[in-house]
Design an enzyme around this catalytic site. Sequence first.
Site, short mmCIF file in Angstrom:
data_model
loop_
_atom_site.label_atom_id
_atom_site.label_comp_id
_atom_site.label_asym_id
_atom_site.label_seq_id
_atom_site.Cartn_x
_atom_site.Cartn_y
_atom_site.Cartn_z
N HIS A 360 0.84 -1.20 0.00
CA HIS A 360 0.00 0.00 0.00
C HIS A 360 0.87 1.26 0.00
O HIS A 360 0.67 2.17 -0.81
CB HIS A 360 -0.91 -0.03 1.23
CG HIS A 360 -1.82 1.15 1.37
ND1 HIS A 360 -3.18 1.08 1.19
CD2 HIS A 360 -1.57 2.45 1.70
CE1 HIS A 360 -3.73 2.26 1.39
NE2 HIS A 360 -2.76 3.12 1.71
N GLU A 361 1.85 1.29 0.91
CA GLU A 361 2.69 2.49 1.02
C GLU A 361 3.61 2.64 -0.19
O GLU A 361 3.88 3.75 -0.63
CB GLU A 361 3.49 2.46 2.32
CG GLU A 361 2.66 2.33 3.59
CD GLU A 361 1.60 3.41 3.73
OE1 GLU A 361 1.70 4.46 3.08
OE2 GLU A 361 0.64 3.21 4.50
N HIS A 364 1.85 4.19 -3.08
CA HIS A 364 1.71 5.65 -2.95
C HIS A 364 2.89 6.40 -3.57
O HIS A 364 2.76 7.60 -3.86
CB HIS A 364 1.61 6.03 -1.47
CG HIS A 364 0.22 6.01 -0.92
ND1 HIS A 364 -0.83 6.63 -1.55
CD2 HIS A 364 -0.28 5.46 0.21
CE1 HIS A 364 -1.93 6.47 -0.82
NE2 HIS A 364 -1.63 5.75 0.24
N GLU A 383 -5.82 6.97 -2.15
CA GLU A 383 -5.99 5.83 -1.26
C GLU A 383 -6.64 4.63 -1.94
O GLU A 383 -6.38 3.48 -1.56
CB GLU A 383 -6.82 6.24 -0.03
CG GLU A 383 -6.19 7.35 0.79
CD GLU A 383 -4.80 7.01 1.32
OE1 GLU A 383 -4.44 5.82 1.35
OE2 GLU A 383 -4.07 7.95 1.69
#
Length: 953
Positions: A360-361, A364, A383
Amino acid sequence: MYLFIGLSVLLIAVGAADHPISWYHEFEKELRQDSSARNDEQIYRLPGDVVPLEYDIYIDMYFNERTDRPFSYDGRETIIIQAVTENVTQITLHANVDRINAISVLTDAGMLVPVNTQQPFFTEPLYHFLKINLAQNLVVGQNYTLFIDYTSTMNEGPMKRGIWRGSYIDANNQERFYATTHFQPYNARQAFPCWDEPLYKAVFKLHLSRPSHFTNSYSNTGVRLIESDLRNRIREHFWPTPRMSSYLLTLLVSESFQVIAEDRSFSPAIRIIGRSNTVGLADRALEFAVKMTQHFDEFLQYPYAELDPHLNNDHISSPDWASAGTENWGMVSYRELYLIQNSSETIMSVEHYASTLVTHELAHKWFGNLITCYWWSNTWINEGFASYFGYIATNQIFPEYELHEHFNSRYLQATLSFDSGTGTVPMNHDVNTPAQVTGHFGTISYNKAASFLRMTVNMITQDTFRKACQYFLRENSYEPTDQYDLFSAFDRAVTEDGTLNEYLHFNFTHYYDVWVNQPGYPILMVEINHSTGDMQLSQERFFLSASATPTGQIYPIPITYSTKSSRDFENLKPVYMMTSDKAVRTKAVGEEWVIFNHQQHGIYRVNYDDKTWDLIGDALVNEPGNIHHLNRAQVVDDVFALMRSGRLTYAKGFHILKFLYKETNYHVWNPAISGLSWLRNRLRFLPEQLAEFDSIILGYMDHVISELGFEPAENETPTVSLTRQEILQLACNIGHQKCVEDSQEKFNAMKDEVWIDPRIRRHVYMTGVREGGREEFDFVLRRHQQSNYANDQLEMLRALAATRDPQLLTEYLELTLTSTVRSHDKLNSFNFALTGNPDNVYTVLEFVKNNIDAIRVAYIEDAPPTPVNSALNNIAAYLDEPGLVDYEEWLRTTQVGTMQYSGALSSIQSARANNEWGANNADMILSAMRDGSATVVVSTALLLATAVLVRLV
């Protein structure tokens, strides 16, 4: 380096207005912000007449060596700015620091810009505005240099974000300090005055000074130069960042943090950085980071190394962190709980989630950092992509976690639950105030957005989605974006590939517009004439409340279905796009089960006619293997929602759910546990009915407990381990005799230093403390204090809260007021005292009454997550009527005017409504469960005895 001149006190502020973009005529055009006519909420936004181009920031970090102002920092910065509109005589930017010492504005030639001598600058604390009044207009397009000198104080702990300090115990049992930052979404202004809105991208040059005995400092980019002076201090000058939003800047200064795992075969090297006494415990996290970086490089065809020559690829393991992780560009920070792992100490649910978190990070870095939303109204773009990739991309590289299937319970079903209210908002939703911005970082922006992307991928194919991602990134690199830029990339890829051509009269623009800009989701009603094979479909917006007013909203629904005679559950591409309120599809003639929404990938619920429900229910009992387990889970999830909304009777619903007696699949039991727990919580104060309800639940669970056993198998899948964890925790909490006995036996063995597999520690810890006394409580507390694993420490806090002894529970709650419980764990620890043993609620209430002022300080009352509000609101759900009367009286006599007063009163009313609902419907629910039950219910006397001994969360 810029020369700092504090000659004139002048403040410049830049307004944040969205710049022009391409508009699509199919969309209803929304007006851009007009700075001359803004409402009370929009006034929180910057006016947009000045923009920053480059920051040069010097921050001197002081810890306890400075006795006059310990844990403070001195800052000075120059910002190159431009006016973008005519007649600008006031510069507005954000600042939320303790003191502004000096301000000056210079022209590109180095000449001072005269200021208004009557009021050179002033602040508006409510909006965190710093406003500088000039005596002449700024020239549009000309560079100016704004200099600001300021001082401020580190926040204590992570909850208030900005620059904050924490501490940890090193390998020599010494307390060590560190300081770091958490700026998202609007807290960079606490560290340095800036244009603190995502639209305002700029280059940042950071210069940090620290005590010389501290280890290396870290930031987004590598260190360009290190200087030392005669005051036992070191200054590190970092390379310029890429053009980015202010919330992505970060720093870390510590006494002994170091690289604890790294892979230097990459450029930049991929590093895990953490406490010195966690070396060797981040290898799994490193593996996640390495393999997922490789995946994104290949999938996006935009390698990480190309984003900027000086960006790091660091991952910080922080003992304290307000969220699970934060995507600062080049230096992601995580709560240590997720990065520090040991297979002999880490429970599977932590390892399982950590794999998705790192992905997820990392996602980003491209979706959120390289491109950034114009404003937090578009948070779902950042997100949603990160959440989608967190499960779907991770599954491709680490298939052992089966994350593509866990997506349903983590995102899809959570979306259906949350988005069924009358007050929910669209993914693209206007927000302005800090509270609104913080609130938009939730289920809609993460869960629904990820579910929307997965649903869209099934329509347009993975290859076309990949192409759209590449177009989106390449066309908008280093720029703010919004829903129209994303649509443009999707539309281009879909048009080129023709992947939607098969759907006649389908308008992709309309599909995108409705799902992005309208709230809620539909329920698909299916009426089947089995003698003709005609399937009549209709839709409307689904509300959980039976009294909600219909909206008439029509959603484009991707239709997939399987029948007994034609099973095709693996085919996720829709066979039809339903864009009207009614439609007809045809199946083979003859009575047979039909299941719509393959693997529950579409964002909608399904309800069938009675006959078809009967056929589905019979098939689930007699031939469950013929129906995909994710669709069996869908039936459970939908049935509980349909019963609650009045669309399905409880008798009918539990008749369908009787197949749970033979079910062992995690994905089926997860929504079943949620649905049964919701009902059980409403019977909490009806001992006889609660006891019977529990006995029926144990009947449902008998087979799955038998199949799973109480010991993990050597090579079982992570999903099986998670199933056992959830099933046995529920079983032990209810009072399943074998579960309790086995847990006590294992707990006692642990006291004798016998290792217990972490995959079963949760219920073993909790049962041991719940069934024990002082000896067991102190054993777990000592173990907590000696542990080097944050995830195991959290499990032990959960266990300590399960004690039945009021004195021990009070001691536990008092720990939450101390540094023994880290600030990010305080609210969870408080809630554990309610959920671990609900009979403890009166002890919790007395603790709150006696310690409310200390709670407000320790839990950090004004932190953005409002932890004290949550704590006081949660109490009511566990109180019976006399307790609610007592609680309400205390609130009305002592808490009027506090931040928590209104919310706590509202929670009392909700609790009363829930208790009343349970009293009115208990007999009906139990009758329905008996009719659907396949086991014999034990005697009422025994049930009452069980209810006295054990009560579930």
